[in-house]
Design an enzyme around this catalytic site. Sequence first.
Site, PDB file in Angstrom:
ATOM      1  N   LYS A  52       2.715 -40.901 -15.524  1.00 21.95           N
ATOM      2  CA  LYS A  52       2.417 -42.143 -14.843  1.00 21.95           C
ATOM      3  C   LYS A  52       2.245 -43.328 -15.791  1.00 21.95           C
ATOM      4  O   LYS A  52       2.209 -44.473 -15.342  1.00 21.95           O
ATOM      5  CB  LYS A  52       1.188 -41.972 -13.949  1.00 21.95           C
ATOM      6  CG  LYS A  52       1.309 -40.848 -12.941  1.00 21.95           C
ATOM      7  CD  LYS A  52       2.428 -41.041 -11.936  1.00 21.95           C
ATOM      8  CE  LYS A  52       1.948 -41.681 -10.685  1.00 21.95           C
ATOM      9  NZ  LYS A  52       2.902 -41.557  -9.564  1.00 21.95           N
TER      10      LYS A  52
HETATM   11  C1  LIG Z   1      -0.503 -34.944 -11.975  1.00 19.14           C
HETATM   12  C2  LIG Z   1       0.453 -35.579 -11.029  1.00 19.14           C
HETATM   13  N1  LIG Z   1       1.453 -34.837 -10.540  1.00 19.14           N
HETATM   14  C3  LIG Z   1       2.339 -35.341  -9.665  1.00 19.14           C
HETATM   15  C4  LIG Z   1       2.249 -36.649  -9.228  1.00 19.14           C
HETATM   16  C5  LIG Z   1       3.246 -37.154  -8.226  1.00 19.14           C
HETATM   17  O1  LIG Z   1       4.153 -38.053  -8.786  1.00 19.14           O
HETATM   18  P1  LIG Z   1       4.839 -39.182  -7.921  1.00 19.14           P
HETATM   19  O2  LIG Z   1       3.755 -40.144  -7.519  1.00 19.14           O
HETATM   20  O3  LIG Z   1       5.853 -39.809  -8.796  1.00 19.14           O
HETATM   21  O4  LIG Z   1       5.417 -38.524  -6.713  1.00 19.14           O
HETATM   22  C6  LIG Z   1       1.230 -37.457  -9.721  1.00 19.14           C
HETATM   23  C7  LIG Z   1       1.083 -38.833  -9.252  1.00 19.14           C
HETATM   24  O5  LIG Z   1       0.077 -39.471  -9.449  1.00 19.14           O
HETATM   25  C8  LIG Z   1       0.306 -36.920 -10.648  1.00 19.14           C
HETATM   26  O6  LIG Z   1      -0.697 -37.657 -11.148  1.00 19.14           O
END
Ligand SMILES: Cc1ncc(COP(=O)(O)O)c(C=O)c1O
Length: 325
Positions: A52
């Site tokens: 992120k």
């Molecule tokens: C640890 C983690 N995994 C997966 C995701 C999901 O990613 P996306 O928001 O790009 O779908 C996030 C999003 O905040 C996350 O912090």
Amino acid sequence: MGIIEPMNLYHSSVEVIGNTPMVELSRLVRELDIDGRILAKLEYLNPGFSKKDRIGRQMIEDAEAGGLLKPGQTVVELTSGNTGTGLAIVCGVKGYHFVAVMSKGNSTERARMMRALGAEVVLVDQLPGSMPGQVSGGDLELVEKEAQRIVEERGAFRADQFHLKGNFRAHYLHTAPEILSQTDGKLDVFCDFVGSGGSFGGCAAAFKEYNPAIHCYLVEPVGAAVLAGKALTQPNHRIQGGGYSKDDLVFIDRDQVDGYLQVSDEEAMQFARLLAQKEGIFAGFSSGANIAGAVQVLKGQEKGKTTVVLINDSGLKYLSTDLWE
Ligand SMILES: Cc1ncc(COP(=O)(O)O)c(C=O)c1O
């Protein structure tokens, strides 16, 4: 002394975001007797220890370029911790005050890390009956209300990861092209656990543009697979960072979804542990979910294929949970 390879000097930690390494998980594949390859992109090696950071940078730089964010303006975002950490890093380096609004259900490491990076952290109570470590869609609605209140109160810029195109663009412009370069374009499958849908949407769009035959699978928690059209029976799953039971994610183009996979809490944990033990890759629940998804398809319809997954964040973010005992 050996030969010294030329190395870069960077001028801020923001420049270090992205260009993460990719590792083939051959030990894990052998252990599980799988026919096929899993290639893992180590997003936990970003400065804030998650993928992120990329969207933190992109949303802020897009807003600066578009005149939506003025010098000295406060930035606010609703976060499960990782987007907030990325924004805390980018805002800290660029000189914006950042307010992270987060559910009390997320792990304490995340709040502490954002504070350490100079962010103001506002914690919001969970709904009655919600469990710490299990943030539901309902819990998230409360966090959203509080974020909106603070934006109005302070005349702040909302770095809204669920709607700002910077989230999608970070992965479309960077994550996916890096993957295509690292695999020399030779990937067959991409599996991704969805929160905002930014990484799935951005990567799927770039992959389909490059080669429509690359299959993109969307991963959700068992019992909260609303995008797959299934009933919501377990909103309080344990896979932090996603599975928010939102079926209106703007970054996901259903035409680019080749299949929907469901992963249980136990599977996500089992594969996160196996990843640490067999590959020396210390990651969190959602990375375990991505591996579980890859294993499902490689044992099924995608036997023998090359699958790419993101290792979303570091296992260090979950030391206070029973993922690690
Ligand atoms: C640890 C983690 N995994 C997966 C995701 C999901 O990613 P996306 O928001 O790009 O779908 C996030 C999003 O905040 C996350 O912090």
